[in-house]
Design a protein around this motif. Structure first.
Motif, PDB file in Angstrom:
ATOM      1  N   ASP A 189       7.213  -0.271   7.015  1.00 50.10           N
ATOM      2  CA  ASP A 189       6.723   1.049   6.618  1.00 50.10           C
ATOM      3  C   ASP A 189       7.967   1.858   6.249  1.00 50.10           C
ATOM      4  O   ASP A 189       8.779   2.197   7.107  1.00 50.10           O
ATOM      5  CB  ASP A 189       5.968   1.649   7.819  1.00 50.10           C
ATOM      6  N   ARG A 246       5.037  13.001   4.960  1.00 51.93           N
ATOM      7  CA  ARG A 246       5.620  11.656   5.075  1.00 51.93           C
ATOM      8  C   ARG A 246       4.958  10.795   4.012  1.00 51.93           C
ATOM      9  O   ARG A 246       3.747  10.571   4.048  1.00 51.93           O
ATOM     10  CB  ARG A 246       5.398  11.069   6.467  1.00 51.93           C
ATOM     11  N   ARG A 302      -4.020  16.227  10.305  1.00 50.37           N
ATOM     12  CA  ARG A 302      -3.139  15.443   9.449  1.00 50.37           C
ATOM     13  C   ARG A 302      -4.003  15.028   8.268  1.00 50.37           C
ATOM     14  O   ARG A 302      -5.049  14.393   8.456  1.00 50.37           O
ATOM     15  CB  ARG A 302      -2.634  14.190  10.172  1.00 50.37           C
ATOM     16  N   ARG A 341       0.893   5.611   0.846  1.00 50.35           N
ATOM     17  CA  ARG A 341       0.238   6.641   1.659  1.00 50.35           C
ATOM     18  C   ARG A 341       1.078   7.915   1.625  1.00 50.35           C
ATOM     19  O   ARG A 341       2.310   7.840   1.636  1.00 50.35           O
ATOM     20  CB  ARG A 341       0.133   6.134   3.094  1.00 50.35           C
ATOM     21  N   SER A 362       0.837  -1.204   0.000  1.00 51.48           N
ATOM     22  CA  SER A 362       0.000   0.000   0.000  1.00 51.48           C
ATOM     23  C   SER A 362       0.864   1.244   0.000  1.00 51.48           C
ATOM     24  O   SER A 362       2.032   1.200   0.383  1.00 51.48           O
ATOM     25  CB  SER A 362      -0.933   0.010   1.209  1.00 51.48           C
ATOM     26  N   ARG A 368       9.880   1.956   9.659  1.00 50.54           N
ATOM     27  CA  ARG A 368       9.036   1.803  10.853  1.00 50.54           C
ATOM     28  C   ARG A 368       8.376   0.428  10.846  1.00 50.54           C
ATOM     29  O   ARG A 368       8.371  -0.263   9.830  1.00 50.54           O
ATOM     30  CB  ARG A 368       7.933   2.873  10.887  1.00 50.54           C
ATOM     31  N   GLY A 396       3.120   1.420  12.380  1.00 50.85           N
ATOM     32  CA  GLY A 396       3.573   2.798  12.467  1.00 50.85           C
ATOM     33  C   GLY A 396       4.706   2.967  13.466  1.00 50.85           C
ATOM     34  O   GLY A 396       5.321   1.987  13.897  1.00 50.85           O
ATOM     35  N   GLU A 397       4.957   4.211  13.819  1.00 52.84           N
ATOM     36  CA  GLU A 397       6.052   4.584  14.709  1.00 52.84           C
ATOM     37  C   GLU A 397       6.024   3.751  15.996  1.00 52.84           C
ATOM     38  O   GLU A 397       4.949   3.545  16.583  1.00 52.84           O
ATOM     39  CB  GLU A 397       5.850   6.064  15.064  1.00 52.84           C
ATOM     40  N   HIS A 405      -5.262   0.485   9.476  1.00 53.02           N
ATOM     41  CA  HIS A 405      -4.264   1.565   9.340  1.00 53.02           C
ATOM     42  C   HIS A 405      -4.861   2.915   8.947  1.00 53.02           C
ATOM     43  O   HIS A 405      -4.162   3.770   8.414  1.00 53.02           O
ATOM     44  CB  HIS A 405      -3.155   1.179   8.343  1.00 53.02           C
ATOM     45  N   ARG A 443       1.011  11.687   3.703  1.00 55.54           N
ATOM     46  CA  ARG A 443       0.317  12.522   4.693  1.00 55.54           C
ATOM     47  C   ARG A 443       1.100  13.800   4.949  1.00 55.54           C
ATOM     48  O   ARG A 443       2.305  13.856   4.722  1.00 55.54           O
ATOM     49  CB  ARG A 443       0.122  11.782   6.006  1.00 55.54           C
ATOM     50  N   THR A 485       5.045  -2.285  11.255  1.00 56.54           N
ATOM     51  CA  THR A 485       3.823  -2.411  10.455  1.00 56.54           C
ATOM     52  C   THR A 485       2.681  -1.540  10.969  1.00 56.54           C
ATOM     53  O   THR A 485       1.826  -1.106  10.199  1.00 56.54           O
ATOM     54  CB  THR A 485       3.373  -3.897  10.419  1.00 56.54           C
ATOM     55  N   SER A 528       4.858   7.190   2.415  1.00 58.39           N
ATOM     56  CA  SER A 528       5.294   5.861   2.857  1.00 58.39           C
ATOM     57  C   SER A 528       4.679   4.746   2.038  1.00 58.39           C
ATOM     58  O   SER A 528       3.598   4.891   1.466  1.00 58.39           O
ATOM     59  CB  SER A 528       4.929   5.653   4.325  1.00 58.39           C
TER      60      SER A 528
HETATM   61  P1  ADP Z   1       2.269   9.296  10.869  1.00 48.33           P
HETATM   62  O1  ADP Z   1       3.627   9.819  10.561  1.00 48.33           O
HETATM   63  O2  ADP Z   1       1.357   9.490   9.759  1.00 48.33           O
HETATM   64  O3  ADP Z   1       1.718   9.732  12.183  1.00 48.33           O
HETATM   65  P2  ADP Z   1       2.524   6.661  12.088  1.00 48.33           P
HETATM   66  O4  ADP Z   1       3.856   5.966  12.053  1.00 48.33           O
HETATM   67  O5  ADP Z   1       2.059   7.235  13.366  1.00 48.33           O
HETATM   68  O6  ADP Z   1       2.541   7.731  10.929  1.00 48.33           O
HETATM   69  O7  ADP Z   1       1.441   5.669  11.481  1.00 48.33           O
HETATM   70  C1  ADP Z   1       0.095   6.019  11.398  1.00 48.33           C
HETATM   71  C2  ADP Z   1      -0.720   4.900  10.758  1.00 48.33           C
HETATM   72  O8  ADP Z   1      -0.534   4.919   9.343  1.00 48.33           O
HETATM   73  C3  ADP Z   1      -0.313   3.492  11.214  1.00 48.33           C
HETATM   74  O9  ADP Z   1      -1.449   2.702  11.348  1.00 48.33           O
HETATM   75  C4  ADP Z   1       0.521   3.005  10.038  1.00 48.33           C
HETATM   76  O10 ADP Z   1       0.580   1.593   9.947  1.00 48.33           O
HETATM   77  C5  ADP Z   1      -0.237   3.608   8.893  1.00 48.33           C
HETATM   78  N1  ADP Z   1       0.532   3.674   7.650  1.00 48.33           N
HETATM   79  C6  ADP Z   1       1.636   4.385   7.374  1.00 48.33           C
HETATM   80  N2  ADP Z   1       2.058   4.191   6.118  1.00 48.33           N
HETATM   81  C7  ADP Z   1       1.200   3.320   5.553  1.00 48.33           C
HETATM   82  C8  ADP Z   1       1.068   2.723   4.263  1.00 48.33           C
HETATM   83  N3  ADP Z   1       1.935   2.990   3.271  1.00 48.33           N
HETATM   84  N4  ADP Z   1       0.048   1.864   4.056  1.00 48.33           N
HETATM   85  C9  ADP Z   1      -0.838   1.587   5.029  1.00 48.33           C
HETATM   86  N5  ADP Z   1      -0.774   2.133   6.257  1.00 48.33           N
HETATM   87  C10 ADP Z   1       0.211   2.980   6.523  1.00 48.33           C
END
Ligand code: ADP
Ligand code: MG
Length: 377
Positions: free
Chosen positions: A329, A285, A229, A123, A121, A314, A318-319, A184, A125, A316, A287
């Motif tokens: 990620d 970001r 966000r 993303r 996937s 990161r 997230g952070e 996610h 943001r 699966t 990703s």
């Molecule tokens: P952010 O920097 O957007 O706050 P986080 O690391 O806190 O990122 O992750 C936020 C959510 O987004 C988590 O559930 C993460 O798994 C999801 N996420 C990040 N990148 C992807 C992606 N490419 N596909 C699916 N989910 C993603």
């Protein structure tokens, strides 16, 4: 504005920093603390509120920034601390340097269709905050309500494929919330150090929520780590398509807010402003979730390759989460000094390179680890 520290001198209130691991600690000598101790921003934010997060004991392997902005004015009013911290965190972004103008033109991207055998996937943001309103670490309830109202009314005006609706956290059932999180779409519960210790979680979950379109491929989080966000995401490898939708939605939301007399927090030098100095500039970001079984088994090699291509790795969820089934990620490590398009292109090129390396490892070929120099350039 009087505070409870008004009758004390700076020396008696200077923090006993716990470790040598916070960037704030290394850039805040007592002399500077003394100078800024009684200073307040136009919204009443003090330096103590900004550095509180750096006064808590970090986890053993954490290198902390240790600083948040309580409002957009902190970046100017406390620049003698923010500037060196920003310069250190962003590995060279000194007061003489400026972040470039935004570029959201998806047509400039090349090779934006990633191999869906590896890329599960995509993303993109960014963080956007409402000008004139304190940031989450210092926001008051009235301001949080205003943020929710301003952003949701702009988002609710989106039409066509972006048409959607707002789901406040307080109206979601536990099951709905869990399901959105497992897929996610929704932010994590505020257990992380950063959110809690900065004060950004006060009144949780009031006025927090998720807005999304019917297809759940254009979404916005309200009153989490930033006022808003905004993101686009979808399964598969079409990063160019995701960025195009992200840019279109973001620009439409901005235009609608402008019509109502609102604007985003922005500085001519630093770009868009965010609660955490790590997210200034583009706040972007980009990703992918990608499965890399062979690289995943070669931790040091994987880490070195990511570092050399300015990619962040990161877990699966997230952070600060664990990796499940070799699914990582992978995103841009930096947010400043380059445009949105440039960062997305950097991720596209890096992901294509990772796929190439993974294929080599699948064939049993050896892959040389990047040198120390390649990792720090
Ligand atoms: P952010 O920097 O957007 O706050 P986080 O690391 O806190 O990122 O992750 C936020 C959510 O987004 C988590 O559930 C993460 O798994 C999801 N996420 C990040 N990148 C992807 C992606 N490419 N596909 C699916 N989910 C993603
Ligand atoms: Mg996050």
């Amino acid at each position: 504005m009087a505070t409870n520290t008004s009758k004390y001198d700076a020396e008696s209130n200077f923090p006993d920093f716990y470790t040598q691991r916070s960037m704030t600690e290394s850039h805040l000598p007592l002399s500077l603390y003394k100078k800024l101790f009684h200073v307040q921003t136009p919204l009443g934010v003090t330096l103590d509120k900004c550095i509180q997060i750096g006064c808590e004991q970090p986890k053993p392997d954490e290198k902390l920034i240790g600083l948040v902005a309580g409002d957009e004015y902190c970046y100017d009013v406390f620049s003698e601390l923010f500037d060196p911290v920003i310069n250190e965190y962003h590995m060279g972004f000194g007061p003489e340097e400026s972040h470039p103008a935004p570029d959201l033109d998806a047509s400039k991207l090349t090779n934006g269709l990633l191999d869906a055998k590896y890329v599960k996937s995509c993303r993109v943001r960014t963080a956007r905050n409402l000008s004139g309103v304190a940031l989450p670490p210092c926001v008051c309830r009235a301001e949080r309500r205003l943020v929710e109202q301003v952003f949701t009314s702009a988002l609710n005006n989106l039409g066509g494929d972006l048409k959607g609706q707002y789901y406040p956290l307080t109206k979601l059932t536990k099951e709905q919330e869990e399901s959105l999180r497992n897929d996610h779409f929704l932010f994590q519960k505020p257990i992380s150090h950063i959110l809690n210790n900065s004060g950004a979680c006060r009144d949780w979950p009031t006025n927090r929520g998720i807005w999304h379109n019917d297809k759940k491929n254009f979404l916005a989080w309200l009153n989490e780590e930033d006022h808003c966000r905004i993101m686009a995401m979808e399964k598969g490898g079409d990063m160019k398509g995701v960025f195009e939708r992200f840019a279109r939605g973001l620009l439409e939301v901005e235009a609608m807010m402008k019509k109502e007399g609102h604007k985003f927090q922005w500085s001519p030098r630093l770009g868009y402003l965010s609660a955490c100095p790590s997210n200034i500039g583009t706040g972007l970001r980009c990703s992918v979730h990608m499965r890399l079984e062979n690289l995943g088994k070669r931790e040091d090699l994987f880490k070195g390759i990511c570092k050399s291509m300015h990619l962040d790795k990161r877990g699966t969820g997230g952070e600060n989460t664990e990796t499940v089934d070799f699914t990582y990620d992978i995103s841009n490590e930096k947010r400043v000094k380059h445009t949105e398009v440039e960062f997305v292109q950097e991720v596209i090129d890096g992901v294509n390179k990772l796929i190439e390396i993974e294929k080599k490892l699948e064939r049993g070929e050896e892959v040389a680890a990047p040198t120390q120099q390649q990792q720090t350039k």
